[in-house]
Write a protein that holds these residues in place. Structure first.
Motif, PDB file in Angstrom:
ATOM      1  N   SER A  46     -10.535  20.734   2.281  1.00  0.00           N
ATOM      2  CA  SER A  46      -9.954  22.075   2.335  1.00  0.00           C
ATOM      3  C   SER A  46      -8.559  22.070   2.956  1.00  0.00           C
ATOM      4  O   SER A  46      -7.732  22.925   2.637  1.00  0.00           O
ATOM      5  CB  SER A  46     -10.865  23.022   3.125  1.00  0.00           C
ATOM      6  OG  SER A  46     -11.004  22.589   4.463  1.00  0.00           O
ATOM      7  N   VAL A  47      -8.278  21.085   3.820  1.00  0.00           N
ATOM      8  CA  VAL A  47      -6.956  21.000   4.446  1.00  0.00           C
ATOM      9  C   VAL A  47      -5.889  20.760   3.382  1.00  0.00           C
ATOM     10  O   VAL A  47      -4.850  21.431   3.353  1.00  0.00           O
ATOM     11  CB  VAL A  47      -6.923  19.886   5.509  1.00  0.00           C
ATOM     12  CG1 VAL A  47      -5.485  19.635   5.979  1.00  0.00           C
ATOM     13  CG2 VAL A  47      -7.797  20.257   6.692  1.00  0.00           C
ATOM     14  N   ILE A  48      -6.142  19.808   2.486  1.00  0.00           N
ATOM     15  CA  ILE A  48      -5.174  19.509   1.423  1.00  0.00           C
ATOM     16  C   ILE A  48      -5.046  20.696   0.489  1.00  0.00           C
ATOM     17  O   ILE A  48      -3.942  21.096   0.094  1.00  0.00           O
ATOM     18  CB  ILE A  48      -5.605  18.251   0.639  1.00  0.00           C
ATOM     19  CG1 ILE A  48      -5.819  17.064   1.574  1.00  0.00           C
ATOM     20  CG2 ILE A  48      -4.572  17.920  -0.425  1.00  0.00           C
ATOM     21  CD1 ILE A  48      -4.607  16.686   2.395  1.00  0.00           C
ATOM     22  N   SER A  49      -6.172  21.284   0.129  1.00  0.00           N
ATOM     23  CA  SER A  49      -6.165  22.444  -0.754  1.00  0.00           C
ATOM     24  C   SER A  49      -5.372  23.592  -0.143  1.00  0.00           C
ATOM     25  O   SER A  49      -4.578  24.251  -0.832  1.00  0.00           O
ATOM     26  CB  SER A  49      -7.601  22.885  -1.039  1.00  0.00           C
ATOM     27  OG  SER A  49      -7.619  24.045  -1.846  1.00  0.00           O
ATOM     28  N   ASP A  50      -5.543  23.814   1.156  1.00  0.00           N
ATOM     29  CA  ASP A  50      -4.837  24.910   1.821  1.00  0.00           C
ATOM     30  C   ASP A  50      -3.340  24.659   1.887  1.00  0.00           C
ATOM     31  O   ASP A  50      -2.539  25.589   1.720  1.00  0.00           O
ATOM     32  CB  ASP A  50      -5.386  25.103   3.233  1.00  0.00           C
ATOM     33  CG  ASP A  50      -6.766  25.745   3.236  1.00  0.00           C
ATOM     34  OD1 ASP A  50      -7.184  26.237   2.163  1.00  0.00           O
ATOM     35  OD2 ASP A  50      -7.411  25.741   4.298  1.00  0.00           O
ATOM     36  N   TYR A  51      -2.947  23.407   2.142  1.00  0.00           N
ATOM     37  CA  TYR A  51      -1.516  23.094   2.164  1.00  0.00           C
ATOM     38  C   TYR A  51      -0.893  23.344   0.789  1.00  0.00           C
ATOM     39  O   TYR A  51       0.174  23.955   0.668  1.00  0.00           O
ATOM     40  CB  TYR A  51      -1.280  21.633   2.563  1.00  0.00           C
ATOM     41  CG  TYR A  51      -1.296  21.384   4.052  1.00  0.00           C
ATOM     42  CD1 TYR A  51      -0.583  22.203   4.925  1.00  0.00           C
ATOM     43  CD2 TYR A  51      -2.010  20.314   4.585  1.00  0.00           C
ATOM     44  CE1 TYR A  51      -0.592  21.966   6.296  1.00  0.00           C
ATOM     45  CE2 TYR A  51      -2.025  20.080   5.949  1.00  0.00           C
ATOM     46  CZ  TYR A  51      -1.319  20.904   6.803  1.00  0.00           C
ATOM     47  OH  TYR A  51      -1.328  20.672   8.159  1.00  0.00           O
ATOM     48  N   GLU A  52      -1.551  22.874  -0.253  1.00  0.00           N
ATOM     49  CA  GLU A  52      -0.975  22.977  -1.591  1.00  0.00           C
ATOM     50  C   GLU A  52      -0.926  24.425  -2.081  1.00  0.00           C
ATOM     51  O   GLU A  52      -0.018  24.793  -2.834  1.00  0.00           O
ATOM     52  CB  GLU A  52      -1.766  22.105  -2.571  1.00  0.00           C
ATOM     53  CG  GLU A  52      -1.602  20.617  -2.317  1.00  0.00           C
ATOM     54  CD  GLU A  52      -2.209  19.750  -3.417  1.00  0.00           C
ATOM     55  OE1 GLU A  52      -2.766  20.322  -4.391  1.00  0.00           O
ATOM     56  OE2 GLU A  52      -2.142  18.516  -3.296  1.00  0.00           O
ATOM     57  N   SER A  53      -1.877  25.221  -1.673  1.00  0.00           N
ATOM     58  CA  SER A  53      -1.920  26.618  -2.128  1.00  0.00           C
ATOM     59  C   SER A  53      -1.045  27.530  -1.275  1.00  0.00           C
ATOM     60  O   SER A  53      -0.785  28.675  -1.648  1.00  0.00           O
ATOM     61  CB  SER A  53      -3.364  27.130  -2.101  1.00  0.00           C
ATOM     62  OG  SER A  53      -3.842  27.193  -0.759  1.00  0.00           O
ATOM     63  N   GLY A  54      -0.575  27.002  -0.130  1.00  0.00           N
ATOM     64  CA  GLY A  54       0.236  27.823   0.758  1.00  0.00           C
ATOM     65  C   GLY A  54      -0.581  28.635   1.733  1.00  0.00           C
ATOM     66  O   GLY A  54      -0.033  29.443   2.503  1.00  0.00           O
ATOM     67  N   ARG A  55      -1.905  28.471   1.723  1.00  0.00           N
ATOM     68  CA  ARG A  55      -2.750  29.215   2.659  1.00  0.00           C
ATOM     69  C   ARG A  55      -2.560  28.708   4.092  1.00  0.00           C
ATOM     70  O   ARG A  55      -2.822  29.414   5.049  1.00  0.00           O
ATOM     71  CB  ARG A  55      -4.224  29.095   2.262  1.00  0.00           C
ATOM     72  CG  ARG A  55      -4.588  29.847   1.001  1.00  0.00           C
ATOM     73  CD  ARG A  55      -6.097  29.902   0.807  1.00  0.00           C
ATOM     74  NE  ARG A  55      -6.681  28.590   0.640  1.00  0.00           N
ATOM     75  CZ  ARG A  55      -6.833  27.989  -0.539  1.00  0.00           C
ATOM     76  NH1 ARG A  55      -6.406  28.593  -1.644  1.00  0.00           N
ATOM     77  NH2 ARG A  55      -7.405  26.806  -0.626  1.00  0.00           N
ATOM     78  N   ARG A  56      -2.136  27.466   4.189  1.00  0.00           N
ATOM     79  CA  ARG A  56      -1.879  26.887   5.513  1.00  0.00           C
ATOM     80  C   ARG A  56      -0.369  26.684   5.638  1.00  0.00           C
ATOM     81  O   ARG A  56       0.294  26.294   4.668  1.00  0.00           O
ATOM     82  CB  ARG A  56      -2.626  25.549   5.636  1.00  0.00           C
ATOM     83  CG  ARG A  56      -2.560  24.911   7.013  1.00  0.00           C
ATOM     84  CD  ARG A  56      -3.308  23.581   6.994  1.00  0.00           C
ATOM     85  NE  ARG A  56      -4.750  23.753   6.908  1.00  0.00           N
ATOM     86  CZ  ARG A  56      -5.600  23.552   7.912  1.00  0.00           C
ATOM     87  NH1 ARG A  56      -5.125  23.216   9.110  1.00  0.00           N
ATOM     88  NH2 ARG A  56      -6.886  23.708   7.737  1.00  0.00           N
ATOM     89  N   LYS A  57       0.172  26.931   6.833  1.00  0.00           N
ATOM     90  CA  LYS A  57       1.621  26.823   7.012  1.00  0.00           C
ATOM     91  C   LYS A  57       2.085  25.383   6.796  1.00  0.00           C
ATOM     92  O   LYS A  57       1.278  24.449   6.797  1.00  0.00           O
ATOM     93  CB  LYS A  57       2.032  27.308   8.389  1.00  0.00           C
ATOM     94  CG  LYS A  57       1.561  26.437   9.538  1.00  0.00           C
ATOM     95  CD  LYS A  57       2.075  26.985  10.866  1.00  0.00           C
ATOM     96  CE  LYS A  57       1.668  26.051  12.020  1.00  0.00           C
ATOM     97  NZ  LYS A  57       2.194  26.545  13.310  1.00  0.00           N
ATOM     98  N   SER A  58       3.400  25.231   6.616  1.00  0.00           N
ATOM     99  CA  SER A  58       3.974  23.914   6.324  1.00  0.00           C
ATOM    100  C   SER A  58       3.504  22.882   7.339  1.00  0.00           C
ATOM    101  O   SER A  58       3.516  23.151   8.553  1.00  0.00           O
ATOM    102  CB  SER A  58       5.500  24.008   6.353  1.00  0.00           C
ATOM    103  OG  SER A  58       6.074  22.732   6.135  1.00  0.00           O
ATOM    104  N   PRO A  59       3.071  21.707   6.868  1.00  0.00           N
ATOM    105  CA  PRO A  59       2.598  20.679   7.815  1.00  0.00           C
ATOM    106  C   PRO A  59       3.728  20.171   8.700  1.00  0.00           C
ATOM    107  O   PRO A  59       4.898  20.160   8.308  1.00  0.00           O
ATOM    108  CB  PRO A  59       2.086  19.566   6.884  1.00  0.00           C
ATOM    109  CG  PRO A  59       2.826  19.765   5.604  1.00  0.00           C
ATOM    110  CD  PRO A  59       3.014  21.250   5.482  1.00  0.00           C
TER     111      PRO A  59
END
Length: 230
Positions: A46-59
């Motif tokens: 889910s971490v990778i999915s969230d980064y790619e979808s923009g749901r998680r802020k820029s790493p």
């Protein structure tokens, strides 16, 4: 050499207005699934999915570094196709030394010069050696495509291919057997032992299969002496 590509990928993700899209672009370029990348990084899918979808802020920098290292590590395990694509010079890391002889060298003289032993029991036609290539066999297997393989022949096919880092010697002879070009001689430098299949393939190709215990440095010295006619 991978540092250049590492900086390129990290810089593109860091500077992108849409880092998630940049991550996805590079993940797909490396042919890696979200699950594979997550496993390699030791994070949940889910971490990778969230980064790619923009749901998680820029790493952050640390996460990006970990991600890029995972890209390159997985690419290495797959034979480094992406690194070879972006860094063509990487493909030739497998060539340790390569040169041509101004005149052909008698094959028996060549074998004596390297303190070699022909383990092909079949009598092969007399040949003259017009060049040599010393190849790290493991790096060649991991990095060379069938088209790149032609580059190890230099100016003349009538050359000795000298393979280092040989354990059983099957892979180099299988590659030679599968390729339309056939060298004048194959040499294994300090093999652990020689697979009977390698000897059988040398018989079929009608080429000497030679072993030598000389170091790579000593082999290069001997090749230079042959080139100078000493």
């Amino acid at each position: 050499m991978s540092d250049e590509l590492r900086e390129k990928i990290a810089g593109e993700i860091t500077l992108s207005e849409e880092p998630g899209r940049a991550i996805r672009k590079w993940r797909e370029e490396f042919g890696i699934s979200q699950y594979e990348l997550a496993d390699a990084m030791g994070v949940s899918h889910s971490v990778i999915s969230d980064y790619e979808s923009g749901r998680r802020k820029s790493p952050g920098v640390g996460v990006i570094r970990k991600m890029v290292d995972a890209f390159l590590r997985l690419d290495d395990a797959n034979g480094s196709p992406v690194q070879s694509k972006y860094m063509p010079e990487r493909k030739m890391e497998c060539i340790l030394a390569m040169d041509e002889f101004p005149q052909g060298i008698d094959d028996d003289l060549f074998i004596r010069t390297i303190a070699g032993r022909n383990i092909n029991p079949m009598k092969t036609p007399k040949k003259r050696i017009y060049g040599y290539t010393i190849v790290d066999s493991l790096k060649a297997i991991l990095s060379l495509s069938s088209q790149d393989y032609m580059k190890i022949y230099g100016w003349s096919v009538e050359r000795a291919l000298i393979f280092t880092d040989v354990h059983y010697g099957r892979s180099p002879m299988v590659a030679i057997r599968a390729h339309p070009l056939t060298p004048a001689m194959v040499v294994y430098q300090k093999p652990d032992q020689t697979d009977p299949l390698a000897i059988k393939l040398a018989e079929k190709e009608g080429i000497p299969l030679v072993t030598t215990d000389l170091s790579v440095e000593k082999l290069i010295d001997k090749m230079n002496a042959l080139k100078e006619g000493k």
